[in-house]
Design an enzyme around this catalytic site. Sequence first.
Site, mmCIF file in Angstrom:
data_model
loop_
_atom_site.group_PDB
_atom_site.id
_atom_site.type_symbol
_atom_site.label_atom_id
_atom_site.label_comp_id
_atom_site.label_asym_id
_atom_site.label_seq_id
_atom_site.Cartn_x
_atom_site.Cartn_y
_atom_site.Cartn_z
ATOM 1 N N THR A 71 -55.649 0.599 -2.037
ATOM 2 C CA THR A 71 -55.428 1.850 -1.283
ATOM 3 C C THR A 71 -54.214 2.629 -1.756
ATOM 4 O O THR A 71 -54.158 3.848 -1.600
ATOM 5 C CB THR A 71 -55.270 1.546 0.221
ATOM 6 O OG1 THR A 71 -54.194 0.623 0.405
ATOM 7 C CG2 THR A 71 -56.558 0.987 0.807
ATOM 8 N N ASN A 76 -46.566 0.823 -2.700
ATOM 9 C CA ASN A 76 -46.751 2.275 -2.638
ATOM 10 C C ASN A 76 -45.430 3.007 -2.883
ATOM 11 O O ASN A 76 -45.412 4.093 -3.449
ATOM 12 C CB ASN A 76 -47.385 2.684 -1.295
ATOM 13 C CG ASN A 76 -46.422 2.576 -0.132
ATOM 14 O OD1 ASN A 76 -45.671 3.510 0.168
ATOM 15 N ND2 ASN A 76 -46.432 1.437 0.557
ATOM 16 N N GLU A 129 -52.987 -7.133 -0.524
ATOM 17 C CA GLU A 129 -54.193 -6.377 -0.161
ATOM 18 C C GLU A 129 -55.337 -6.715 -1.102
ATOM 19 O O GLU A 129 -56.475 -6.937 -0.675
ATOM 20 C CB GLU A 129 -53.903 -4.872 -0.223
ATOM 21 C CG GLU A 129 -55.141 -4.019 0.083
ATOM 22 C CD GLU A 129 -54.918 -2.537 -0.214
ATOM 23 O OE1 GLU A 129 -55.780 -1.919 -0.861
ATOM 24 O OE2 GLU A 129 -53.861 -2.009 0.211
#
Length: 666
Positions: free
Chosen positions: A163, A221, A128
């Site tokens: 994010t 994450n 990302e």
Amino acid sequence: MKEIKLAKHSGFCFGVREALKKAEETIDQNQGKKIYTCGPIIHNKTVTDELEEKGVSIISCPDDAESGAIVIIRSHGEPEKFYQEAKAREIKIVDATCPFVKRIQQLVKDAKEQGRNIVVVGDKNHPEVIGINGWCDNEAYIVLNLDEAKKIKADHLFIVAQTTLTNDLFQEIAEYFKKEKKDVIVHNTICSATAERQKSCMETAIDSDLMVIIGGSDSSNSKKLYEISKKYCENTYFVENKEYLPLKEVEKCNKIGIAAGASTPERIIKEVIATMSELFTESKEENLMHGLMEEIEKSLRLPRSGEIVNGEVIQVSNREIVVNLGCKKDGIIPRDELTLEGDQELTDLFKEGDEIQAKVLKTDDGDGNILLSKKKLEVNEHWDEINNALENKSFVNAKIVKEVKGGVIAVYKEVSGFIPLSQLSDKFIEKADEFVGKTLPVKVTRVDQKRNKAVFSHKAYLTEERQKKVQEIWDSLNIGDVVEGTVMRFTEYGAFVDIGGIDGLLHISEISWGKLKHPQEALKIGEKVQVKILSMNTEKGKISLGLKQNRPEPWSVIDEKYQVGQIISGKVVQIKDYGAFVELEPGLDGLVHISEIAYKRVTNIAEEISVGQEVTAKILEIDKERKRISLSIKETLEPPLFSEEEKEEAPAAAEEAAVEETTDAE
């Protein structure tokens, strides 16, 4: 009483769910067509394996897909260049980039165009972040902690976050920049779903005896959920699926908490919960019996071919190693299935009682033993290193062992790979035989472990090293520096000068204070010159140089070199009807008026002097305000006995004198 609690917001986030939905739709609508994802569509091997069974292969760049193929852009997003390359290769794009990530890409692109310095708080190796950086010309500062942030010297910062970053870390770094830097804009781009997921994980961990975090081993994450949970519940375990559950530890606890990453399918979460629930319904007696049965079954069961086994060394000779595997057969590792260096012997490396891990080749070697290989296990590890190099875009050292059609075979440890001829060097080569036997740093561009295939590129290494060197040169230069350069080539408008590995343009107007028709009038190819850096454009990679700036502008020091009445030598550079221009030195011309060419009357200057001729002249006047110098050639010549006017007037004067003399006589 036993209790299992699932944290809120566990499992697929919106971006991942939409990406998988688009992938399924693409498969249904394009039966029989080649479909790829650039990198795994999500960080969950179970999901990517299922997609591969449906015909979706994983590539690392558009070049890996044939023209006309379909490439799904995963939820992490890709750099802007990816779209350009795909379009050039006529590849159809299915864009499944997460909307949150898409917004960050546009933010940094706009900020870059406004001249701001971009800072991305996140992992520089995460796809990302790599994608985001590709929307601001790969010039973003990427930091993952406060120490890295403190190394940034620039102001006018535009700050965004990966994010999946933890909010506490982002806030800590953002506050530092706002306090220490000028003109800072902060955009907290942490996904709202991520923040809610992390908060829910924390709350569940606080109230649990044991926490289980479910997610792929490569999921950023999921790893952050593990870090958060570990902070509030020391008894935290990270698992990919039910097979990795620490059942013995789970059995000891009453309050079990579960949180799952954004790439974890719902069915895997349900399987984990179901497995633990079944464990809680068994009585202690049943559990004890179950454990005994497992031990018995284990001793009777033989490992399968390809299985990785652990055992204890019970005998070592220079021919083989005998291993107790805890079953009814012993394992044998022949000398040929171990990696030895030089004069090493097996007895030098192993002894009785050592723990050893190996791969099963055969369940029966013909003598009633299980044939094992340490070397084949190492190959798996080497493949892991190759895959890591591909994922991290890092380099490995491979030895060229032989030339084949179209390229060479190179070996990294136990893994063989192909290097196309075009990827052996950054220069054109016809034959590869000169490379055989050499060990070269290479970039891994493609991996197909099932087929034992890998593709390497030495050219990619050379290109990256050259770019690093060029960047180092750029970083060492400043406007105003005077550096040595070498004249490399000419154009009509100037010369290109190599200043240590990069070329700068020396415009024809910056070579001399005088006028030049072509740069070769003042320079030669290969000549060493001291040039001054006038301007630098890092975005376009252009440097403007000056040579004349190393010498004072002639009019600024004219009083030191020239005075009225001084006799000078110069070259005629231009002839006009009214006079001739003489170059005293580059950038300094004087005018010899037609009346100052000679003592005689001159009607055509070209009959007296020519362009390029060296002449001697006297300075009659210096006008510094108008930057004009008046010269005289005739003032440096011996005057004749009679001037032209006097010669014309002489006969008339003689006649008049004769008349007067006659009159007097009368």
